[in-house]
Write a protein that holds these residues in place. Structure first.
Motif, PDB file in Angstrom:
ATOM      1  N   LYS A 152       4.203-172.898  -2.193  1.00 18.78           N
ATOM      2  CA  LYS A 152       5.471-172.714  -1.492  1.00 18.78           C
ATOM      3  C   LYS A 152       5.418-173.547  -0.216  1.00 18.78           C
ATOM      4  N   GLU A 159      11.291-171.168   4.724  1.00 17.66           N
ATOM      5  CA  GLU A 159      10.858-171.640   3.414  1.00 17.66           C
ATOM      6  C   GLU A 159      11.759-172.761   2.910  1.00 17.66           C
ATOM      7  N   TRP A 160      11.141-173.799   2.363  1.00 15.25           N
ATOM      8  CA  TRP A 160      11.831-174.956   1.779  1.00 15.25           C
ATOM      9  C   TRP A 160      11.875-174.713   0.274  1.00 15.25           C
ATOM     10  N   THR A 161      12.840-173.927  -0.163  1.00 11.08           N
ATOM     11  CA  THR A 161      12.846-173.391  -1.527  1.00 11.08           C
ATOM     12  C   THR A 161      12.957-174.480  -2.592  1.00 11.08           C
ATOM     13  N   GLU A 162      13.652-175.581  -2.291  1.00 14.68           N
ATOM     14  CA  GLU A 162      13.817-176.612  -3.319  1.00 14.68           C
ATOM     15  C   GLU A 162      12.517-177.351  -3.637  1.00 14.68           C
ATOM     16  N   LYS A 163      11.501-177.163  -2.806  1.00 17.70           N
ATOM     17  CA  LYS A 163      10.215-177.811  -3.058  1.00 17.70           C
ATOM     18  C   LYS A 163       9.208-176.855  -3.698  1.00 17.70           C
ATOM     19  N   GLN A 166       5.939-177.495  -6.233  1.00 19.47           N
ATOM     20  CA  GLN A 166       5.515-178.897  -6.241  1.00 19.47           C
ATOM     21  C   GLN A 166       4.209-179.042  -5.462  1.00 19.47           C
ATOM     22  N   ILE A 169       4.854-183.519  -2.412  1.00 28.14           N
ATOM     23  CA  ILE A 169       6.260-183.734  -2.083  1.00 28.14           C
ATOM     24  C   ILE A 169       6.402-185.002  -1.244  1.00 28.14           C
ATOM     25  N   ASP A 175      14.399-185.276   6.838  1.00 28.94           N
ATOM     26  CA  ASP A 175      13.646-184.024   6.866  1.00 28.94           C
ATOM     27  C   ASP A 175      12.928-183.802   8.195  1.00 28.94           C
TER      28      ASP A 175
END
Length: 301
Positions: A152, A159-163, A166, A169, A175
């Motif tokens: 996460k 939290e950077w949920t779209e990552k 992964q 990144i 960003d």
């Protein structure tokens, strides 16, 4: 010691880099390195482009200022993290500046069930030559690298949920607003609720016009018993170096543990106080903390 730096393929190289906010060429000279506050004297044999110190542990590339590690710093008697500091003279458009930057060497005592995770950044500075940075994670169990784990990602504490999920990144200038802390939480499985390790890295955008610069505003500069340190911040024009005055600023100061990257304290005033309550642990050990500063405002003058 794993990975052993006596093996050529494992030897790390730390290469200094300086950037100009005006995109001018920067040349570095008078390269110096110190280890745990002690200057390293490069007066030994040569190995390729590196001149070694007398112990054969460190090697300096006299052209680039890069430092190469030829031997392990960790040992049965050295189980705490070490610090390396680079200093130089940076020349920009004929003007010389003295500069210094330190980097920590993480030494971890690991048992058979001990996890350790970290982030490898392709660069920590976004500039005209590096518009993106790749942040690649690794998780180790004792002396072996793990391949199956879930990550996460966080920007500071959000939290950077779209990552999510992964292991590696890519971040770009959109960003990073001045500077940005990226935190990785490691989990054995996606369904786990408790992370097994946290790691972080800070990325700087050298082209941002406004820089948020933290500084110690108190007379006391070192945290000690009954002697806290106050951290404040100022907004600076990256080109002119002038201090800017924000209208209706909203401040957020966060104290984070430098090892676990957990939040130890917050403040929404224009400063925050760091005390031994943040740096000292119940087992009697002391730890570095990192203060993150954020500010939003209506306008600046």
């Amino acid at each position: 010691m794993v990975p052993s730096w006596t093996v050529e393929a494992n030897r790390p190289v730390i290469t200094p880099k300086a950037s100009s906010t005006r995109n001018n060429n920067v040349s570095l000279s008078s390269h110096k390195w110190s280890h745990n506050g002690v200057d390293i004297n490069f007066n030994g044999a040569t190995s390729g482009s590196y001149v070694l110190d007398s112990s054969g542990t460190f090697g300096l590339d006299p052209i680039t200022g890069a430092l190469k590690l030829f031997k392990d710093l960790a040992s049965t008697t050295n189980i705490a993290s070490d610090s390396l500091q680079y200093s130089c003279v940076a020349t920009v458009s004929g003007v010389e500046y003295s500069m210094a930057k330190s980097i920590d060497v993480q030494i971890v005592v690991g048992g058979a069930s001990s996890y350790y995770g970290f982030i490898k950044a392709s660069t920590t500075q976004l500039d005209d030559a590096n518009s993106t940075a790749t942040l690649a994670t690794e998780l180790w169990l004792a002396a072996s690298a793990e391949s199956n784990y879930f990550v996460k990602w966080y920007k500071d504490t959000k939290e950077w949920t779209e990552k999510a999920g992964q292991k590696s990144i890519t971040v770009n200038r959109d960003d990073v607003n001045g500077a940005q802390l990226f935190v990785a939480e490691f989990y054995r499985n996606q369904t786990d609720t408790n992370y097994i390790y946290r790691a972080a890295v800070s990325i700087i955008d050298t082209f941002d016009e406004i820089i948020l610069s933290p500084y110690i505003s108190s007379a006391n500069k070192t945290v000690n018993d009954n002697m806290p340190v106050t951290v404040a911040a100022r907004l600076i024009n990256a080109t002119t170096k002038a201090t800017l005055n924000p209208t209706n600023p909203n401040w957020k100061f966060t104290i984070m543990d430098g090892d676990s990257w957990t939040v130890l304290g917050t403040s929404t005033s224009s400063s925050i106080e760091v005390s031994t309550a943040h740096t000292d642990k119940a087992d009697g050990t002391c730890h570095d903390v990192v203060v993150i500063v954020e500010c939003t405002f209506d306008s600046i003058s």
